[in-house]
Motif scaffolding. Sequence first.
Motif, PDB file in Angstrom:
ATOM      1  N   GLN A  79       0.828  -1.207   0.000  1.00  0.00           N
ATOM      2  CA  GLN A  79       0.000   0.000   0.000  1.00  0.00           C
ATOM      3  C   GLN A  79       0.862   1.257   0.000  1.00  0.00           C
ATOM      4  OE1 GLN A  79      -3.684   0.060   0.076  1.00  0.00           O
ATOM      5  NE2 GLN A  79      -3.018   2.037  -0.716  1.00  0.00           N
ATOM      6  N   ARG A  80       1.940   1.259   0.761  1.00  0.00           N
ATOM      7  CA  ARG A  80       2.827   2.430   0.786  1.00  0.00           C
ATOM      8  C   ARG A  80       3.425   2.690  -0.587  1.00  0.00           C
ATOM      9  NH1 ARG A  80       4.456   0.225   5.805  1.00  0.00           N
ATOM     10  NH2 ARG A  80       6.300  -0.728   4.847  1.00  0.00           N
ATOM     11  N   VAL A  81       3.843   1.632  -1.278  1.00  0.00           N
ATOM     12  CA  VAL A  81       4.435   1.803  -2.607  1.00  0.00           C
ATOM     13  C   VAL A  81       3.392   2.326  -3.583  1.00  0.00           C
ATOM     14  CG1 VAL A  81       5.494   0.597  -4.552  1.00  0.00           C
ATOM     15  CG2 VAL A  81       6.209   0.063  -2.217  1.00  0.00           C
ATOM     16  N   LEU A  82       2.196   1.749  -3.557  1.00  0.00           N
ATOM     17  CA  LEU A  82       1.133   2.201  -4.454  1.00  0.00           C
ATOM     18  C   LEU A  82       0.783   3.662  -4.183  1.00  0.00           C
ATOM     19  CD1 LEU A  82      -1.183  -0.940  -4.283  1.00  0.00           C
ATOM     20  CD2 LEU A  82       0.206  -0.240  -6.242  1.00  0.00           C
ATOM     21  N   ASP A  83       0.680   4.023  -2.919  1.00  0.00           N
ATOM     22  CA  ASP A  83       0.377   5.416  -2.575  1.00  0.00           C
ATOM     23  C   ASP A  83       1.455   6.362  -3.085  1.00  0.00           C
ATOM     24  OD1 ASP A  83      -1.936   4.603  -1.300  1.00  0.00           O
ATOM     25  OD2 ASP A  83      -1.077   4.682   0.723  1.00  0.00           O
ATOM     26  N   SER A  84       2.714   5.956  -2.930  1.00  0.00           N
ATOM     27  CA  SER A  84       3.820   6.824  -3.354  1.00  0.00           C
ATOM     28  C   SER A  84       3.844   7.029  -4.862  1.00  0.00           C
ATOM     29  CB  SER A  84       5.157   6.235  -2.883  1.00  0.00           C
ATOM     30  OG  SER A  84       5.473   5.047  -3.603  1.00  0.00           O
ATOM     31  N   ARG A  85       3.269   6.096  -5.604  1.00  0.00           N
ATOM     32  CA  ARG A  85       3.239   6.206  -7.062  1.00  0.00           C
ATOM     33  C   ARG A  85       1.927   6.776  -7.589  1.00  0.00           C
ATOM     34  NH1 ARG A  85       6.250   0.391  -8.288  1.00  0.00           N
ATOM     35  NH2 ARG A  85       8.199   0.994  -7.239  1.00  0.00           N
ATOM     36  N   GLY A  86       1.035   7.125  -6.677  1.00  0.00           N
ATOM     37  CA  GLY A  86      -0.204   7.765  -7.089  1.00  0.00           C
ATOM     38  C   GLY A  86      -1.305   6.817  -7.504  1.00  0.00           C
ATOM     39  N   VAL A  87      -1.186   5.518  -7.210  1.00  0.00           N
ATOM     40  CA  VAL A  87      -2.255   4.574  -7.524  1.00  0.00           C
ATOM     41  C   VAL A  87      -3.384   4.761  -6.516  1.00  0.00           C
ATOM     42  CG1 VAL A  87      -2.912   2.147  -7.729  1.00  0.00           C
ATOM     43  CG2 VAL A  87      -0.666   2.912  -8.536  1.00  0.00           C
ATOM     44  N   GLN A  88      -4.595   4.955  -7.008  1.00  0.00           N
ATOM     45  CA  GLN A  88      -5.759   5.156  -6.154  1.00  0.00           C
ATOM     46  C   GLN A  88      -6.388   3.798  -5.855  1.00  0.00           C
ATOM     47  OE1 GLN A  88      -8.701   7.735  -7.883  1.00  0.00           O
ATOM     48  NE2 GLN A  88     -10.167   7.446  -6.208  1.00  0.00           N
ATOM     49  N   THR A  89      -6.331   3.375  -4.606  1.00  0.00           N
ATOM     50  CA  THR A  89      -6.932   2.099  -4.219  1.00  0.00           C
ATOM     51  C   THR A  89      -8.324   2.350  -3.664  1.00  0.00           C
ATOM     52  OG1 THR A  89      -5.777   2.273  -2.095  1.00  0.00           O
ATOM     53  CG2 THR A  89      -4.750   0.909  -3.783  1.00  0.00           C
ATOM     54  N   MET A  90      -9.277   1.534  -4.111  1.00  0.00           N
ATOM     55  CA  MET A  90     -10.670   1.676  -3.690  1.00  0.00           C
ATOM     56  C   MET A  90     -11.151   0.320  -3.194  1.00  0.00           C
ATOM     57  SD  MET A  90     -12.097   4.114  -6.804  1.00  0.00           S
ATOM     58  CE  MET A  90     -13.618   4.487  -5.925  1.00  0.00           C
ATOM     59  N   PHE A  91     -11.410   0.209  -1.897  1.00  0.00           N
ATOM     60  CA  PHE A  91     -11.797  -1.057  -1.295  1.00  0.00           C
ATOM     61  C   PHE A  91     -13.309  -1.115  -1.091  1.00  0.00           C
ATOM     62  CE2 PHE A  91      -7.449  -0.137   0.340  1.00  0.00           C
ATOM     63  CZ  PHE A  91      -6.803  -1.044  -0.479  1.00  0.00           C
TER      64      PHE A  91
END
Length: 435
Positions: free
Chosen positions: A222-234
């Motif tokens: 999650q930290r890596v995805l956030d740092s790259r701007g990936v928007q996660t929607m659960f």
Amino acid sequence: MSRPRIVIVGAGFAGYQAARTLSRLARGAAEIVLINPTDYFLYVPLLPEVASGVLEPRRVTVSLPDTLPGVRIVLGEIDRIDLADRRVGYVDGDGSPADMRYDRLIVSIGSVNKLLPIPGVDEHAHGFRTLPEALYLRDHLTRQIELADLAEDPAERAARCTFVVVGAGYTGTEVAAHCVSATKLLLRRHPRLAGQQVRWLLLDLADRVLPELDERMSATAQRVLDSRGVQTMFGTSVAEATSDGVRLSTGEFVASRSLIWCVGVRPDPVVDDLGLATTKGRMVVDEFLAVPQHPEVFACGDAAAVPDPGRPGEITPMTAQHAVRQGRLAAHNVAASYGHGSFRPYRHKDLGFAVDLGGAQAAANPLHVPLAGPVAKAVTRGYHLASIPGNRVRVAADWMLESLLSRQGVQLGLVPPAAVPLDTASPELVQPLGR
């Protein structure tokens, strides 16, 4: 007397290992036949690096004729198994029906994309389990950025620069992590797109990424995805897909030309036609991987409901780690059925998991020791080099060149959309380090 014929159907992780083990145990004593649609074993865990341009496609393919001495390779797509007459039916490379007799059969036909009854998904989504799908995605990403450069309408530009991934398990997380970086690199090569944002959405009904894994690995991803701007929607999925975008289960409409389907897998439908007992769509087998009432038939990998000795009453997950071990065991027990050695029950010890997040990032827990960042990356790449049964030097060379040279951002145009429908069957599964 003629030699007995051992037929293996499917050259995924389980089938390839079964053929490789039998080529050592039974070469000369039996005719070993491997039926598979392609003449290569596909090392699926590295497909995200093919889609993002890090690895060339042939790096993840291992030649069956070159690595399986003494095994006869038959190119064909299995369409039926006649248990009463001991014959396997298939469609050969020219599209003609054919069949083959067997004395022993190893069913390792694997799994296919899991489909859900969502309007428009079949027509507008593409999976990510095969080499053609990875090549298609690689071209598609490049094409969308290039078409965005040509577009005068800001809304069209934004839609072409928006990518939706459904499924935050191993495959979806790795695809999003690798490909968001690839699209940003492509964007920088188009001055007209200066200031344009690339948007990646990763959707899942679960409450976190990598819900199957330890929460520490999930947090790292999650930290890596956030740092790259990936928007996660659960707690979110797709309610409808159209040519212009996707409507989410929340009611929001996301304008996009890219829907990547990574929601999981299901056993190959051929299993349903056998008339055998199944559990969760997988063939029931005993602890020796033999099919009840058919001691000449063994099953392994995603097609088999193998009892899990570590979880009484449960079956083993559909992972590559299990498939590799079960393929080897099926081969040993086939040899034992001819008096060479003794039957062994299935046993396993979890080696841990690894998720490659692109760049210098990864999450891993080898032998349940949690690792993150460059150390986890080194462990993950070391595992892949040890596990892939060929092309190690070429893979390592591509990784080295990636750190020294810029990626090539071109369309090869080899795979049209019609060639990769979502319901395309595939014998492989994306699962490194025990998936």
